[in-house]
Design an enzyme around this catalytic site. Sequence first.
Site, mmCIF file in Angstrom:
data_model
loop_
_atom_site.group_PDB
_atom_site.id
_atom_site.type_symbol
_atom_site.label_atom_id
_atom_site.label_comp_id
_atom_site.label_asym_id
_atom_site.label_seq_id
_atom_site.Cartn_x
_atom_site.Cartn_y
_atom_site.Cartn_z
ATOM 1 N N GLY A 33 -3.410 -11.095 -12.594
ATOM 2 C CA GLY A 33 -2.120 -10.498 -12.932
ATOM 3 C C GLY A 33 -1.344 -9.911 -11.765
ATOM 4 O O GLY A 33 -0.327 -9.249 -11.969
ATOM 5 N N GLN A 34 -1.800 -10.169 -10.532
ATOM 6 C CA GLN A 34 -1.062 -9.656 -9.385
ATOM 7 C C GLN A 34 0.323 -10.310 -9.348
ATOM 8 O O GLN A 34 0.497 -11.455 -9.750
ATOM 9 C CB GLN A 34 -1.796 -9.954 -8.067
ATOM 10 C CG GLN A 34 -3.116 -9.266 -7.932
ATOM 11 C CD GLN A 34 -4.263 -10.081 -8.510
ATOM 12 O OE1 GLN A 34 -4.069 -11.003 -9.276
ATOM 13 N NE2 GLN A 34 -5.473 -9.706 -8.147
ATOM 14 N N ARG A 35 1.286 -9.583 -8.849
ATOM 15 C CA ARG A 35 2.681 -10.052 -8.814
ATOM 16 C C ARG A 35 2.813 -11.448 -8.190
ATOM 17 O O ARG A 35 3.539 -12.291 -8.689
ATOM 18 C CB ARG A 35 3.553 -9.042 -8.072
ATOM 19 C CG ARG A 35 5.041 -9.310 -8.190
ATOM 20 C CD ARG A 35 5.855 -8.257 -7.475
ATOM 21 N NE ARG A 35 5.496 -6.917 -7.871
ATOM 22 C CZ ARG A 35 6.131 -6.191 -8.779
ATOM 23 N NH1 ARG A 35 7.170 -6.691 -9.388
ATOM 24 N NH2 ARG A 35 5.748 -4.970 -9.076
ATOM 25 N N LYS A 36 2.082 -11.700 -7.122
ATOM 26 C CA LYS A 36 2.212 -12.993 -6.431
ATOM 27 C C LYS A 36 1.602 -14.148 -7.238
ATOM 28 O O LYS A 36 1.923 -15.310 -6.995
ATOM 29 C CB LYS A 36 1.594 -12.925 -5.039
ATOM 30 C CG LYS A 36 0.102 -12.711 -5.036
ATOM 31 C CD LYS A 36 -0.455 -12.578 -3.642
ATOM 32 C CE LYS A 36 -1.956 -12.310 -3.743
ATOM 33 N NZ LYS A 36 -2.555 -12.034 -2.503
ATOM 34 N N ILE A 37 0.726 -13.854 -8.178
ATOM 35 C CA ILE A 37 0.086 -14.889 -9.000
ATOM 36 C C ILE A 37 0.892 -15.199 -10.263
ATOM 37 O O ILE A 37 0.852 -16.315 -10.773
ATOM 38 C CB ILE A 37 -1.351 -14.464 -9.386
ATOM 39 C CG1 ILE A 37 -2.219 -14.384 -8.132
ATOM 40 C CG2 ILE A 37 -1.966 -15.422 -10.398
ATOM 41 C CD1 ILE A 37 -3.623 -13.857 -8.384
#
Length: 180
Positions: A70-74
Site C-alpha cells: 500500500g505504499q504510495r509508489k506502489i
Amino acid sequence: MGLLDYLRKLRGQKKGELRILFLGLDNAGKTTILKSIADEDITRITPTQGFNIKSVVSGGFKLNVWDIGGQRKIRPYWRNYYDNTDVLVYVVDSSDKKRFEETGVEFSELLDEEKLEKVPVLVFANKQDLLSSAPASEVAEGLGLPSLRNRVWQIQPCSAVTGEGIKDGMDWVLKNVSKK
C-alpha cells in the site's frame, strides 16, 4: 482486450475457488490479517514491497488471496491485479486518523474502477484493539459506505493482532460470494 486478458477470461475461475484482493494504505494491517487467516505467525511482519499471494481453504472454498503493498509508489500498480477479482477487501488503520482522508480518496478511486464495478467489498476497520481507534461506524461514514447503492458491502471491526473480527469478516465474504 489483449490476448492475455482473453485467455484469462476463457480459462475462468475454477469451481470452489475465489480470488480475493487485499488493498489499503501501507501499515493498515493487510499482511497481518492475511497471515492470521492462514494461521501463520504474525510476530514478524515487514512492509510488503510488491505483493504476497496465499491460498487458504475456508468454508469449502479455496481462497486465492492477493495482498498488494500500500505504499504510495506502489498504488498505481494496483490496477494490474483487478482482473477476475471476486471480492475486494479494503483494510483501514482505524487508529491513524491523520490518513483518513487519504484512505478515503484511494477507496473512492477503487470503487470507480470498471473492473471492480460489481465486486462485493469488505472493509476491515483494523486496529480496534488500540484506544485511539475510530469506531467502525466512523470509518464507514468517512469512506462513504452508507451511500453505496449499487454494491454489496460490509464493514467489519477487527484487530489483526488479536484476531478478533477477522473470522466474522471472512464468513461474510464466503456467504456473499457463494450467492453469485
